[in-house]
Scaffold this active site. Structure first.
Site, PDB file in Angstrom:
ATOM      1  N   ASP A  43      -1.525   4.141  -0.806  1.00 35.21           N
ATOM      2  CA  ASP A  43      -2.927   4.265  -1.221  1.00 35.21           C
ATOM      3  C   ASP A  43      -3.210   5.573  -1.962  1.00 35.21           C
ATOM      4  O   ASP A  43      -2.797   6.655  -1.532  1.00 35.21           O
ATOM      5  CB  ASP A  43      -3.853   4.156  -0.003  1.00 35.21           C
ATOM      6  N   ARG A  61     -11.909  -0.450   5.117  1.00 32.09           N
ATOM      7  CA  ARG A  61     -10.840   0.540   4.954  1.00 32.09           C
ATOM      8  C   ARG A  61     -11.388   1.950   4.783  1.00 32.09           C
ATOM      9  O   ARG A  61     -12.321   2.163   3.993  1.00 32.09           O
ATOM     10  CB  ARG A  61      -9.995   0.194   3.727  1.00 32.09           C
ATOM     11  N   HIS A 100       2.205  -0.666  -2.902  1.00 34.30           N
ATOM     12  CA  HIS A 100       1.657   0.653  -3.259  1.00 34.30           C
ATOM     13  C   HIS A 100       1.488   1.536  -2.033  1.00 34.30           C
ATOM     14  O   HIS A 100       1.533   1.061  -0.890  1.00 34.30           O
ATOM     15  CB  HIS A 100       0.296   0.492  -3.939  1.00 34.30           C
ATOM     16  N   HIS A 118       2.779  -0.572   1.069  1.00 39.01           N
ATOM     17  CA  HIS A 118       2.280  -1.810   1.673  1.00 39.01           C
ATOM     18  C   HIS A 118       1.815  -2.797   0.608  1.00 39.01           C
ATOM     19  O   HIS A 118       1.620  -2.446  -0.559  1.00 39.01           O
ATOM     20  CB  HIS A 118       1.169  -1.525   2.691  1.00 39.01           C
TER      21      HIS A 118
HETATM   22  C1  SIN Z   1      -4.980  -2.335   1.033  1.00 34.05           C
HETATM   23  O1  SIN Z   1      -4.075  -2.288   0.202  1.00 34.05           O
HETATM   24  O2  SIN Z   1      -5.565  -1.338   1.411  1.00 34.05           O
HETATM   25  C2  SIN Z   1      -5.380  -3.661   1.653  1.00 34.05           C
HETATM   26  C3  SIN Z   1      -4.264  -4.359   2.305  1.00 34.05           C
HETATM   27  C4  SIN Z   1      -4.658  -5.724   2.757  1.00 34.05           C
HETATM   28  O3  SIN Z   1      -5.658  -6.285   2.283  1.00 34.05           O
HETATM   29  O4  SIN Z   1      -3.952  -6.288   3.575  1.00 34.05           O
END
Ligand code: SIN
Length: 285
Positions: A108, A276, A106, A261
């Site tokens: 974000d 985050r 995805h 990611h």
């Molecule tokens: C996320 O998608 O923001 C988290 C990625 C992760 O946990 O590595």
């Protein structure tokens, strides 16, 4: 005051390490400009050895734009609504964070009218095994798409929804909270171009993802399914991917307009916790 630091490109399709910069200190205009340029050039920056507090993460994030608050308010860091805890840790039987964040590819907050420009993720506690994050370069995904597929998707729009995989995730992770009607109302589906233009570099990128893209608009359901299947496979090809193996105190800053990611997963018995922040971007065009 200017700091001495080095930007070392990583081998592969994207990414650079930032060595020697201290994010507990406010960046002056020249250092900020260098980081901003490196972010546009490399799409994922890995700031090593950052012994920062939430205040520092929020301050550097805000230099790039206003911060976004995640709809799952249960997983905010207490006292810091701008910080989402990404964690598989449970305290007193309750999860302290989103343990299965990012298990589908995805970008974000692509389900918002203004998806995230970028995200910063700071390692607090890392597992001894697993817990990697994968990033795929979506400029290269667009540039390497076969010409006939480029022509087919260039002007299409796709629907993005926070709900696309939510129930699937709840089946896998029963602790994932049931959304209230107010939360559902806060994230109505939105339409975005399948191919977006980066607002700062002018480069094109594919902008669909398994996690949030529910369908392609203006085509039959069968064609939508077929196109998305091909695009999802293409956007995550191994030659587009950098695999980040976290080191203690890494802070990773990625460009959601250029990359998708995926969290590769952590064995349940090992603890993982990261903080985050997400920075608001433009309406994709
Ligand atoms: C996320 O998608 O923001 C988290 C990625 C992760 O946990 O590595």
């Amino acid at each position: 005051m200017a700091q001495h630091f080095e930007i070392r490109p990583l081998p592969g399709p994207l990414g650079a390490e930032v060595i020697g910069l201290d994010l507990t200190r406010e960046l002056d205009a020249k250092d900020f400009a260098a980081i901003h340029r490196a972010h546009l050039d490399h799409h994922v920056l890995v700031f090593r050895a950052q012994h920062i507090q939430p205040e520092h993460q929020i301050r550097i994030s805000k230099r790039f734009g206003p911060l976004q608050i995640h709809v799952l308010k249960d997983f905010q860091l207490p006292g810091y609504p701008e910080i989402l805890r990404v964690s598989n840790i449970k305290e007193h039987g309750k999860p302290i964070g989103l343990g299965d964040a990012g298990v589908f590819w995805h970008s974000d907050l692509s389900y918002l009218v203004t998806p995230s420009l970028g995200s910063m993720l700071h390692a607090q506690e890392l597992p001894s095994v697993g817990g990697d994050t994968l990033f795929a370069n979506q400029h290269l995904a667009w540039e390497t798409l076969p010409e006939e597929l480029k022509a087919r998707v260039a002007d299409l729009q796709a629907e993005h929804s926070y709900l696309t995989q939510y129930e699937t995730l709840r089946e896998r992770s029963p602790w994932r909270p049931k959304l209230s009607q107010a939360q559902i109302d806060a994230v109505p589906p939105v339409a975005h171009p399948v191919v977006r233009t980066h607002p700062e570099t002018g480069r094109k990128a594919l902008f669909v993802s398994e996690h949030f893209t529910s369908r392609i608009l203006g085509v039959s359901p069968d064609e939508s399914d077929a196109l998305l299947k091909v695009l999802f496979a293409h956007t995550t090809k191994s030659e587009l991917v950098y695999r980040h193996q976290w080191q203690d105190h890494d802070m990773v800053f990625w460009d959601n307009r250029s990359v998708t990611h995926l969290a590769a997963g952590t064995p349940d018995h090992l603890r993982r916790k990261l903080y985050r922040t997400t920075i608001e971007g433009n309406v994709p065009y």
